[in-house]
Design an enzyme around this catalytic site. Structure first.
Site, PDB file in Angstrom:
ATOM      1  N   CYS A 263       2.541   2.627 -18.210  1.00  0.00           N
ATOM      2  CA  CYS A 263       1.767   1.438 -18.592  1.00  0.00           C
ATOM      3  C   CYS A 263       0.469   1.269 -17.820  1.00  0.00           C
ATOM      4  CB  CYS A 263       2.626   0.191 -18.445  1.00  0.00           C
ATOM      5  SG  CYS A 263       3.930   0.121 -19.681  1.00  0.00           S
TER       6      CYS A 263
ATOM      7  N   ALA B 158       0.839  -1.210   0.000  1.00  0.00           N
ATOM      8  CA  ALA B 158       0.000   0.000   0.000  1.00  0.00           C
ATOM      9  C   ALA B 158       0.870   1.254   0.000  1.00  0.00           C
ATOM     10  CB  ALA B 158      -0.904  -0.010   1.218  1.00  0.00           C
ATOM     11  N   GLY B 159       0.388   2.300  -0.635  1.00  0.00           N
ATOM     12  CA  GLY B 159       1.130   3.553  -0.677  1.00  0.00           C
ATOM     13  C   GLY B 159       0.417   4.560  -1.563  1.00  0.00           C
TER      14      GLY B 159
END
Ligand code: UDX
Length: 439
Positions: free
Chosen positions: A266, A258-259
């Site tokens: 892309c 997570a972040g």
């Protein structure tokens, strides 16, 4: 074999150098003479670990050279790889296919002997069949100019390894291309001997493999970022949640970090193009969840702004904010759709004075957002800062001593947008440390 690689961006330059490394004679083709001249001189116009050495070695040994001439390419190649970009359309969410089309329009009229054109770009399903028909129509050799699809799965930062030792090879072959499989097997003979898994399929499946794989990866990242939102509402810790989930081998820990979410050239544009194509095909509902995947991803950037606002007592105007990271991920100088740079720019628009540092991406970032300040080092960026944002997880940032950083800032506040710094260490050094999805 004599191969050409058309389009010398991230994908093409890497593919060309790697094909030469495998022992083929390779001619790289690009319409921009500046690019071919630089590559011919052994210079890679972007940062990709290991690629410059590979390119220089193969230019020097004569297996790799570059041209701007399609006529020369047609004359030279037994197999032509089309590696041009398929960016998001300026006027919508779909893929812009002008470069892919231009390759066929420019190359085909010169094809006078049996040959194979291989598409590697990420394209909306159905593109390959259309290009195959156009190729046979335009080529003097007619249907003996065959087309196959061989999607590329390389990741920036480890592109060389991904090309020389891919997880799998996928060959999309149509019944109208009797020589394609043999030629592709010959191109990749050394990889096949090394037991790289090979899937031979039809054109639409080969096109879809890439879109589906990228959609899956984006969904996995947004899934854990959605959990981060729930964690924020409950006081739970998404890092521990993710670690606990990862022990289930059906789930696994990769792409479950997570972040601030995904960016780059892309994943974001590919999920949008995939949704657009599904709608055109009348199956838009099947991919409607990707709209949510995109929305979750963009909400993480908002969350950083909210946290920054909170830490600056509700007033961003006039605050000095340091941003560590501009590239969309470490080991890259690519700033396309970079969460880090997007957040930096939005803070600037809200009146903060923003100083950005990235080990490799400052030049590209400056071209995109000249209005931001750029620093020459991580400590230089934070001098006098009211707040630090850690937004791209370069190892260099992790190695910094929080006590040394504390000596040069105005206020010891940090937001770890990648959930990767040593929270305890920073807090012990007196910092207000905040992360995403963590108490
Ligand atoms: C991606 C695909 O991985 C590759 O197979 C395809 O060929 C091209 O697109 P790339 O764009 O190089 O490759 O980046 P990738 O390593 O997939 O990372 C994409 C983004 O997701 C980065 O911004 C990264 O920071 C983010 N990410 C990745 C997360 O936020 N969490 C994770 O757990 C993993």
């Amino acid at each position: 074999m004599r191969l050409t690689v058309i389009g010398t961006g991230y994908l093409g330059a890497t593919h060309a150098a790697c094909m030469a490394e495998l022992g083929h004679d390779v001619l790289g083709v690009d319409v921009e003479p500046d690019k071919t001249a630089a590559l011919q001189a052994g210079q890679v116009p972007f940062y990709e670990p290991g690629l410059a050495e590979l390119l220089a070695r193969n230019v020097a040994n004569g297996r790799l050279r570059f041209t701007t001439s399609y006529e020369e390419a047609a004359e030279f190649g037994e197999v032509h790889f089309s590696c041009v970009g398929t960016p998001q359309r300026p006027d919508g969410m779909g893929a812009d296919l002008r470069y892919v089309d231009a390759v066929i329009e420019s190359l085909a009229p010169h094809l006078r002997r049996p040959t194979l054109v291989v598409g590697k770009s990420t394209v909306p399903v159905g593109t390959a069949a259309r290009l195959a028909a156009r190729l046979a129509e335009l080529a003097p050799v007619g249907a003996q100019a065959e087309l196959a699809w061989n999607p590329e799965f390389l990741r920036e930062g480890i592109a060389v390894q991904d090309t020389l030792r891919p997880d799998r090879l996928v060959f999309g072959i149509s019944p109208g291309a009797p020589a394609a499989e043999r030629l592709l097997r010959e191109v990749y003979a050394s990889l096949l001997e090394a037991d790289i898994p090979l899937v031979i399929t039809d054109l639409p499946t080969a096109e879809l493999v890439k879109s589906a794989a990228n959609a899956f990866l984006a969904t996995k990242i947004s899934f854990i970022n959605a959990m981060a939102e729930v964690c924020e509402a409950t006081g739970a810790d998404v890092a521990q949640l993710s670690a606990s989930m990862s022990y289930d081998t059906r789930i696994g820990g990769r792409f479950l970090h997570a972040g601030v979410g995904f960016g780059g050239g892309c994943l974001p544009k590919d999920i949008r193009a995939f949704m657009t194509r599904a709608e055109e095909l009348g199956v838009g509902q099947a991919l409607s969840f990707l709209r949510e995947v995109d929305a979750i991803n963009l909400r993480r950037r908002e969350r950083v702004l909210t946290l920054a606002d909170e830490l600056c007592a509700g007033e961003l105007t006039g605050r000095r904010i340091a941003v560590w990271g501009a590239a969309f991920k470490p080991d890259s100088d690519d700033v396309r759709d970079s969460p880090a740079l997007d957040i930096a720019q939005r803070l600037h628009r809200r009146g903060a004075t923003v100083s950005v540092y990235d080990p490799k991406a400052v030049d590209n970032a400056r071209k995109k957002y000249p209005e931001l300040d750029y620093a020459v080092g991580a400590l230089d960026a934070v001098r006098g800062a009211d707040l630090i944002l850690h937004l791209t997880e370069w190892p260099e940032f992790r190695a910094l001593d929080p006590r040394a950083v504390a000596e040069v800032v105005a206020h010891t506040r940090i937001i770890d947008g990648r959930n990767i710094l040593d929270a305890e260490g920073w807090r012990a050094a007196g910092w207000t440390y905040r992360a995403l999805g963590r108490p």
